[in-house]
Motif scaffolding. Structure first.
Motif, mmCIF file in Angstrom:
data_model
loop_
_atom_site.group_PDB
_atom_site.id
_atom_site.type_symbol
_atom_site.label_atom_id
_atom_site.label_comp_id
_atom_site.label_asym_id
_atom_site.label_seq_id
_atom_site.Cartn_x
_atom_site.Cartn_y
_atom_site.Cartn_z
ATOM 1 N N ALA A 246 0.857 -1.190 0.000
ATOM 2 C CA ALA A 246 0.000 0.000 0.000
ATOM 3 C C ALA A 246 0.889 1.235 0.000
ATOM 4 C CB ALA A 246 -0.928 -0.001 1.213
ATOM 5 N N ILE A 247 0.318 2.372 -0.382
ATOM 6 C CA ILE A 247 1.117 3.585 -0.579
ATOM 7 C C ILE A 247 0.416 4.764 0.065
ATOM 8 C CG2 ILE A 247 2.043 5.177 -2.306
ATOM 9 C CD1 ILE A 247 1.952 2.477 -4.138
ATOM 10 N N PHE A 248 1.177 5.562 0.806
ATOM 11 C CA PHE A 248 0.674 6.787 1.401
ATOM 12 C C PHE A 248 1.610 7.928 1.036
ATOM 13 C CE2 PHE A 248 1.002 9.934 4.795
ATOM 14 C CZ PHE A 248 -0.300 10.398 4.826
ATOM 15 N N GLY A 249 1.055 9.004 0.524
ATOM 16 C CA GLY A 249 1.891 10.163 0.215
ATOM 17 C C GLY A 249 1.515 10.790 -1.105
ATOM 18 N N SER A 250 2.358 10.608 -2.115
ATOM 19 C CA SER A 250 2.129 11.239 -3.414
ATOM 20 C C SER A 250 2.475 10.269 -4.527
ATOM 21 C CB SER A 250 2.979 12.504 -3.545
ATOM 22 O OG SER A 250 4.329 12.155 -3.813
ATOM 23 N N CYS A 251 2.340 10.740 -5.775
ATOM 24 C CA CYS A 251 2.634 9.912 -6.939
ATOM 25 C C CYS A 251 4.093 9.479 -6.997
ATOM 26 C CB CYS A 251 2.265 10.649 -8.220
ATOM 27 S SG CYS A 251 3.181 12.179 -8.497
ATOM 28 N N HIS A 334 3.493 15.751 0.815
ATOM 29 C CA HIS A 334 2.408 16.668 1.161
ATOM 30 C C HIS A 334 2.517 17.177 2.594
ATOM 31 C CE1 HIS A 334 0.870 15.893 -2.708
ATOM 32 N NE2 HIS A 334 0.458 14.665 -2.463
ATOM 33 N N ASP A 335 3.188 16.423 3.463
ATOM 34 C CA ASP A 335 3.441 16.937 4.818
ATOM 35 C C ASP A 335 4.271 18.216 4.751
ATOM 36 O OD1 ASP A 335 2.854 14.527 7.048
ATOM 37 O OD2 ASP A 335 3.114 13.866 4.982
#
Length: 501
Positions: A246-251, A334-335
């Motif tokens: 799974a991925i959290f953050g951006s492209c 994005h943080d």
């Protein structure tokens, strides 16, 4: 893929088709929609599942284009080629191609040097609630100028396309051969239904179609059981050894797991993406909202994705999707880039898109922005507290999940379409401003929490031909290959270590 894998594709098609049919049928029975809409919705559902789609664009500047050879398409009544307004901009002109036939040969010529992008996908279907739903196709062949890029069963739809990109040159001729299978290829009997305007017959067709689908799914399940009982299929066994990610953050972290860069599906199941959000937002209470209030008000090509990302941020929904995940890849884009809004007793991500919603218009005076570059001490303390909560929550609730921290830097040099290098002063200023903050947050995670760290390759450049266009975090192909290979090596080492215990 094995025949059993094609059976799985058939089951996915039948299940989704049945769900879409049920929505129409049940709403008509409940008198939520009238006879005219019932009739039109069924006819439309039948049509969209017959089509395959290809989007093609020669990305460069406003004059970049592709030219089809008229002699190849004039007499093909099964082929629809359009140049929609949303596909025309300063980066070039794109075309949308839809066809019903199983096989197609397309011949065109590129105008100007550029970056050729091809996306094979399903029809853009919206249900009676205006929700986009998948129309599945099985894409089994894609050959470009004699070189094969797909040669096995691949289930795709509009939002999960097969993406391909390459550099192209002015007047370069391109020959595309494609073969797809729709649900009507597998089950031509479906074409016997919904061929009338008589509502009574249409109602009966709905019931008969459901019976037919149930019969076919039962047959597929029985066939699967026979295969699994009598033979040991190495490829099916290999499916169970794939790693769920799974991925959290951006492209930046999603793109290494795109088929246009890496053949990731051989080793990984990409289970979930949570983009355009922040750790602070994740670890704070959900927000009550009206669905219409969080919709992006600009009619952009990726509007549905933006709407979904805003909703996920408000719902903090990532934790509903981690039960079967082996690795979670995170980045701090994005943080750092956006920060958060303080709102009542919680926080939401201060995305560029939230400003163009009714929610922002209605609550502007209540939203207090907090960013690391405007108030470093307050933001960093807030972020640290929520970062610790994030890792503690993962450790307590998903003890087997491993976190991969992908380090990020903004860059200012890029590779042009002609292979030479360019420089952007505005990107340089972004990098000077934000890169120290990336290092600060990443170092905190590395020092205080158990993560696998993927360093940022020092030779990374941006790419004018990136599938998302030129930006300070849109890197060249080698970056995505490098990161993917590093992640793959870590996973293999973990598996080897576990097997030796």
């Amino acid at each position: 893929m094995s025949n059993n894998s094609e059976n799985n594709i058939k089951k996915e098609m039948l299940t989704e088709y049945e769900e879409q049919l049920d929505l129409i049928f049940n709403n008509f029975k409940d008198k939520t929609i009238d006879q005219e809409r019932f009739k039109n919705s069924l006819h439309w559902l039948k049509q969209v599942w017959k089509y395959s789609r290809i989007d093609i664009k020669n990305r460069g500047n406003a004059s970049n284009d592709i030219k089809f050879f008229e002699r190849d398409i004039r007499y093909d009544k099964d082929l629809s080629i359009e140049a929609p307004d949303w596909f025309q901009n300063e980066n070039g002109k794109g075309v949308k191609i839809e066809f019903k036939g199983r096989k197609k040969h397309l011949h065109f010529q590129c105008k100007n040097d550029g970056h050729l992008e091809i996306a094979v996908r399903g029809f853009d279907y919206r249900n009676i609630h205006d929700e986009r739903k998948p129309v599945y196709i099985n894409c089994i062949t894609l050959i470009l100028n004699g070189k094969s890029f797909i040669s096995k069963d691949m289930l795709i739809d509009h939002d999960n396309p097969f993406l391909f990109s390459k550099r192209c040159h002015n007047l370069e001729r391109i020959n595309v051969e494609i073969e797809t299978k729709t649900i009507y290829y597998y089950y031509p009997e479906l074409d016997n239904f919904f061929n009338t305007d008589d509502v009574n017959i249409l109602t009966k067709d709905c019931e008969e179609t459901k019976k037919f689908i149930d019969t076919q799914k039962t047959a597929l399940n029985n066939n699967s059981n026979i295969i699994n009982f009598n033979v040991t299929n190495k490829e099916e066994k290999a499916e169970t050894t794939k790693t769920n990610i799974a991925i959290f953050g951006s492209c930046v972290s999603v793109d290494p797991f795109r088929t246009c860069y890496n053949n990731y599906k051989k080793d990984f199941n990409k289970m979930y993406e949570h983009q355009r959000s922040t750790i602070i937002s994740l670890m704070n209470p959900k927000i009550s909202y009206a669905e219409e209030d969080i919709k992006y008000l600009i009619n952009a090509p990726d509007k549905l994705f933006i709407d979904s990302d805003i909703r996920r941020d408000f719902e903090k929904e990532i934790f509903k999707h981690l039960d079967n995940i082996d690795y979670l890849v995170i980045n701090m884009v994005h943080d750092i880039r956006w920060g958060v809004f303080a709102f009542e007793d919680t926080y939401i991500t201060r995305s560029d898109y939230i400003y163009k919603t009714k929610f922002y218009e209605n609550n502007q005076s209540k939203l207090r922005p907090i960013t690391i570059f405007d108030n470093e001490h307050e933001y960093f303390e807030l972020w640290k507290d929520n970062c610790d909560k994030f890792f503690e929550y993962l450790s307590k609730n998903y003890p087997k999940l491993k976190v991969i921290l992908q380090k990020i830097e903004l860059k200012d040099q890029y590779i042009k379409y002609d292979g030479t290098y360019g420089y952007r002063q505005d990107f340089h200023e972004q990098a000077q401003k934000l890169n120290p903050y990336f290092k600060k947050l990443e170092q905190y995670i590395e020092d205080n929490h158990d993560t696998i760290v993927i360093p940022f390759p020092s030779d990374t450049s941006l790419d004018e031909g990136n599938i998302w266009g030129l930006y300070s975090t849109h890197y060249s192909r080698s970056y995505y290959e490098n990161v993917f290979n590093k992640i793959k090596i870590h996973v293999l080492e973990d598996k080897l270590h576990d097997s030796n215990k």
